[in-house]
Design a protein around this motif. Structure first.
Motif, mmCIF file in Angstrom:
data_model
loop_
_atom_site.group_PDB
_atom_site.id
_atom_site.type_symbol
_atom_site.label_atom_id
_atom_site.label_comp_id
_atom_site.label_asym_id
_atom_site.label_seq_id
_atom_site.Cartn_x
_atom_site.Cartn_y
_atom_site.Cartn_z
ATOM 1 N N THR A 93 0.805 -1.228 0.000
ATOM 2 C CA THR A 93 0.000 0.000 0.000
ATOM 3 C C THR A 93 0.840 1.281 0.000
ATOM 4 O O THR A 93 0.472 2.261 -0.653
ATOM 5 C CB THR A 93 -0.944 0.027 1.223
ATOM 6 N N ASP A 94 1.967 1.269 0.727
ATOM 7 C CA ASP A 94 2.770 2.490 0.863
ATOM 8 C C ASP A 94 4.050 2.479 0.043
ATOM 9 O O ASP A 94 4.701 3.514 -0.106
ATOM 10 C CB ASP A 94 3.119 2.738 2.336
ATOM 11 N N GLY A 95 4.436 1.292 -0.424
ATOM 12 C CA GLY A 95 5.606 1.206 -1.291
ATOM 13 C C GLY A 95 6.902 0.921 -0.545
ATOM 14 O O GLY A 95 6.959 0.980 0.692
ATOM 15 N N PRO A 96 7.978 0.612 -1.282
ATOM 16 C CA PRO A 96 9.267 0.249 -0.684
ATOM 17 C C PRO A 96 9.869 1.340 0.195
ATOM 18 O O PRO A 96 10.535 1.039 1.188
ATOM 19 C CB PRO A 96 10.161 -0.019 -1.905
ATOM 20 N N ILE A 97 9.657 2.608 -0.150
ATOM 21 C CA ILE A 97 10.270 3.701 0.626
ATOM 22 C C ILE A 97 9.735 3.711 2.052
ATOM 23 O O ILE A 97 10.489 3.939 3.011
ATOM 24 C CB ILE A 97 10.007 5.058 -0.068
ATOM 25 N N ALA A 98 8.446 3.467 2.218
ATOM 26 C CA ALA A 98 7.861 3.447 3.556
ATOM 27 C C ALA A 98 8.367 2.248 4.366
ATOM 28 O O ALA A 98 8.542 2.332 5.589
ATOM 29 C CB ALA A 98 6.341 3.409 3.451
ATOM 30 N N LEU A 99 8.621 1.138 3.694
ATOM 31 C CA LEU A 99 9.067 -0.079 4.383
ATOM 32 C C LEU A 99 10.548 -0.037 4.734
ATOM 33 O O LEU A 99 10.974 -0.668 5.721
ATOM 34 C CB LEU A 99 8.777 -1.289 3.491
ATOM 35 N N GLU A 100 11.323 0.702 3.969
ATOM 36 C CA GLU A 100 12.789 0.649 4.092
ATOM 37 C C GLU A 100 13.315 0.874 5.509
ATOM 38 O O GLU A 100 14.144 0.087 5.989
ATOM 39 C CB GLU A 100 13.410 1.662 3.132
ATOM 40 N N PRO A 101 12.905 1.924 6.233
ATOM 41 C CA PRO A 101 13.486 2.129 7.574
ATOM 42 C C PRO A 101 13.204 0.980 8.542
ATOM 43 O O PRO A 101 13.999 0.720 9.444
ATOM 44 C CB PRO A 101 12.828 3.436 8.049
ATOM 45 N N HIS A 102 12.105 0.300 8.352
ATOM 46 C CA HIS A 102 11.756 -0.810 9.253
ATOM 47 C C HIS A 102 12.668 -2.012 9.043
ATOM 48 O O HIS A 102 13.080 -2.665 10.010
ATOM 49 C CB HIS A 102 10.294 -1.214 9.039
ATOM 50 N N VAL A 103 12.989 -2.320 7.791
ATOM 51 C CA VAL A 103 13.821 -3.493 7.533
ATOM 52 C C VAL A 103 15.310 -3.165 7.618
ATOM 53 O O VAL A 103 16.130 -4.070 7.808
ATOM 54 C CB VAL A 103 13.494 -4.112 6.158
ATOM 55 N N GLU A 104 15.674 -1.892 7.491
ATOM 56 C CA GLU A 104 17.077 -1.515 7.632
ATOM 57 C C GLU A 104 17.524 -1.580 9.087
ATOM 58 O O GLU A 104 18.661 -1.947 9.380
ATOM 59 C CB GLU A 104 17.301 -0.096 7.083
ATOM 60 N N ASP A 105 16.643 -1.229 9.990
ATOM 61 C CA ASP A 105 16.981 -1.262 11.419
ATOM 62 C C ASP A 105 15.773 -1.749 12.217
ATOM 63 O O ASP A 105 15.038 -0.951 12.789
ATOM 64 C CB ASP A 105 17.415 0.127 11.893
ATOM 65 N N PRO A 106 15.558 -3.064 12.244
ATOM 66 C CA PRO A 106 14.383 -3.604 12.950
ATOM 67 C C PRO A 106 14.329 -3.219 14.426
ATOM 68 O O PRO A 106 13.239 -3.057 14.992
ATOM 69 C CB PRO A 106 14.549 -5.120 12.791
ATOM 70 N N ASN A 107 15.502 -3.030 15.053
ATOM 71 C CA ASN A 107 15.516 -2.691 16.483
ATOM 72 C C ASN A 107 14.933 -1.311 16.756
ATOM 73 O O ASN A 107 14.521 -1.024 17.879
ATOM 74 C CB ASN A 107 16.942 -2.768 17.027
ATOM 75 N N SER A 108 14.925 -0.465 15.744
ATOM 76 C CA SER A 108 14.358 0.882 15.911
ATOM 77 C C SER A 108 12.968 0.998 15.308
ATOM 78 O O SER A 108 12.384 2.086 15.313
ATOM 79 C CB SER A 108 15.286 1.919 15.261
ATOM 80 N N SER A 109 12.453 -0.105 14.788
ATOM 81 C CA SER A 109 11.160 -0.092 14.102
ATOM 82 C C SER A 109 10.001 -0.218 15.097
ATOM 83 O O SER A 109 10.014 -1.087 15.972
ATOM 84 C CB SER A 109 11.096 -1.246 13.098
ATOM 85 N N ALA A 110 9.014 0.637 14.930
ATOM 86 C CA ALA A 110 7.828 0.568 15.794
ATOM 87 C C ALA A 110 7.035 -0.711 15.528
ATOM 88 O O ALA A 110 6.392 -1.252 16.434
ATOM 89 C CB ALA A 110 6.950 1.792 15.566
ATOM 90 N N ILE A 111 7.084 -1.189 14.300
ATOM 91 C CA ILE A 111 6.346 -2.408 13.957
ATOM 92 C C ILE A 111 6.997 -3.622 14.623
ATOM 93 O O ILE A 111 6.326 -4.430 15.281
ATOM 94 C CB ILE A 111 6.295 -2.600 12.427
ATOM 95 N N PHE A 112 8.308 -3.760 14.473
ATOM 96 C CA PHE A 112 9.004 -4.884 15.099
ATOM 97 C C PHE A 112 8.921 -4.811 16.626
ATOM 98 O O PHE A 112 8.888 -5.844 17.302
ATOM 99 C CB PHE A 112 10.468 -4.921 14.653
ATOM 100 N N ALA A 113 8.910 -3.597 17.160
ATOM 101 C CA ALA A 113 8.884 -3.422 18.615
ATOM 102 C C ALA A 113 7.599 -3.973 19.237
ATOM 103 O O ALA A 113 7.562 -4.243 20.445
ATOM 104 C CB ALA A 113 9.035 -1.940 18.960
ATOM 105 N N GLU A 114 6.549 -4.136 18.439
ATOM 106 C CA GLU A 114 5.309 -4.701 18.963
ATOM 107 C C GLU A 114 5.459 -6.180 19.321
ATOM 108 O O GLU A 114 4.611 -6.738 20.020
ATOM 109 C CB GLU A 114 4.193 -4.545 17.926
ATOM 110 N N TYR A 115 6.536 -6.787 18.852
ATOM 111 C CA TYR A 115 6.730 -8.225 19.059
ATOM 112 C C TYR A 115 8.117 -8.475 19.665
ATOM 113 O O TYR A 115 9.030 -8.963 18.994
ATOM 114 C CB TYR A 115 6.576 -8.974 17.735
ATOM 115 N N PRO A 116 8.299 -8.105 20.930
ATOM 116 C CA PRO A 116 9.628 -8.190 21.550
ATOM 117 C C PRO A 116 10.193 -9.609 21.599
ATOM 118 O O PRO A 116 11.404 -9.791 21.498
ATOM 119 C CB PRO A 116 9.395 -7.642 22.964
ATOM 120 N N ARG A 117 9.328 -10.608 21.747
ATOM 121 C CA ARG A 117 9.835 -11.982 21.804
ATOM 122 C C ARG A 117 10.426 -12.394 20.445
ATOM 123 O O ARG A 117 11.475 -13.039 20.392
ATOM 124 C CB ARG A 117 8.715 -12.942 22.208
#
Length: 287
Positions: A93-117
């Motif tokens: 829906t938002d394209g690669p640019i919106a996804l890039e920061p999340h996959v470049e640094d998962p530890n700083s991603s708000a999406i990944f942070a929802e699943y600490p385990r």
């Protein structure tokens, strides 16, 4: 817990059955320390010869894994479906640019942070992030089959690595009967050196030598081989979560509808950890 229970049952039934049928446990118990010194020492030496320090530590980790059981539970599979589905939806829906920061640094991603385990599992997170990073840098021009091949190679490499301790344990199980024979032969050599002793003493010495063969076989097929088999079960069970990730990413890249993608991934999970249909789709709607 179950391995300990099984070990207790094994020892009680073997030695208890021997005593119940009229066998004298005294001579056996007296011989076991000496025979185990030879068999155990030889087994330890063989492990050191055939493995590096890292591999020996991995065997210790494998034994701990046997005691703990599979790492991933039902909630982990549910969270994995939610996490990867959310990332693929953002890509769509938002394209690669919106996804890039999340996959470049998962530890700083708000999406990944929802699943600490899940975030604590570097192998799983790297599989997700590295694969999607490929998609991002290629701006969606990668052949989906090529992406699938990359994921297959990553999963295969990880599986081969974690299988090392199981292979070592199985090799030890295969060697133990022969090491038991080594201990028995040494006992026979000792007996032959005392051939002038009375029959009662010779009988005790021969019986002590035979305990070596007995211990080698018991350790191999009663303890070490079952531990190796259980470790293989756990490795296979834990590998399933990586295939869940692959299923969602590849099916999404093929352009299949999200409900079909999610249901294909959900239905491929073993029943013991498989989330219910409503759990998955109600959870997705709430996110």
């Amino acid at each position: 817990m179950f391995p300990i229970i099984g070990l207790i049952v094994l020892l009680v039934m073997v030695f208890g059955g021997f005593a119940f049928t009229g066998g004298a446990l005294g001579p056996v118990m007296e011989a076991i320390p000496h025979e185990m010194l030879i068999i155990g020492g030889a087994a330890l030496g063989a492990l050191i010869i055939g493995n590096s320090m890292a591999e020996l530590k991995a065997v210790g980790g494998g034994l701990m894994k046997i005691m703990k059981g599979p790492r991933y539970k039902k909630q982990d599979y549910l969270d994995t479906i939610f996490l990867v589905s959310k990332l693929m939806k953002m890509l769509r829906t938002d394209g690669p640019i919106a996804l890039e920061p999340h996959v470049e640094d998962p530890n700083s991603s708000a999406i990944f942070a929802e699943y600490p385990r899940l975030l604590a599992d570097h192998t799983l997170i790297n599989l997700i992030a590295d694969t999607l990073r490929l998609v991002v840098v290629s701006s969606g021009t990668l052949d989906v089959h090529a992406v699938e091949e990359v994921m297959d190679n990553a999963i295969k490499t990880h599986h081969h690595e974690v299988q090392g301790p199981q292979t070592t344990l199985q090799g030890l199980a295969d060697a133990l009967p022969a090491l038991g024979i080594v201990a028995a032969v040494l006992g026979v050599v000792k007996t032959m050196g005392s051939i002038d002793k009375p029959p009662s003493i010779l009988g005790a010495m021969i019986g002590s030598a035979l305990v070596g063969t007995f211990m080698g076989v018991l350790l191999a097929y009663g303890i070490v081989a079952p531990l190796a088999g259980r470790l293989q079960q756990i490795i296979d069970a834990d590998a399933a979560i990586y295939h869940t990730v692959k299923q969602i990413i590849i099916a999404s890249l093929h352009g299949h509808p999200q409900p079909l993608v999610i249901e294909a991934a959900r239905s491929g999970i073993a029943h013991a950890n498989q989330p219910g249909f409503a759990e998955v789709f109600d959870g997705l709607r709430g996110r």
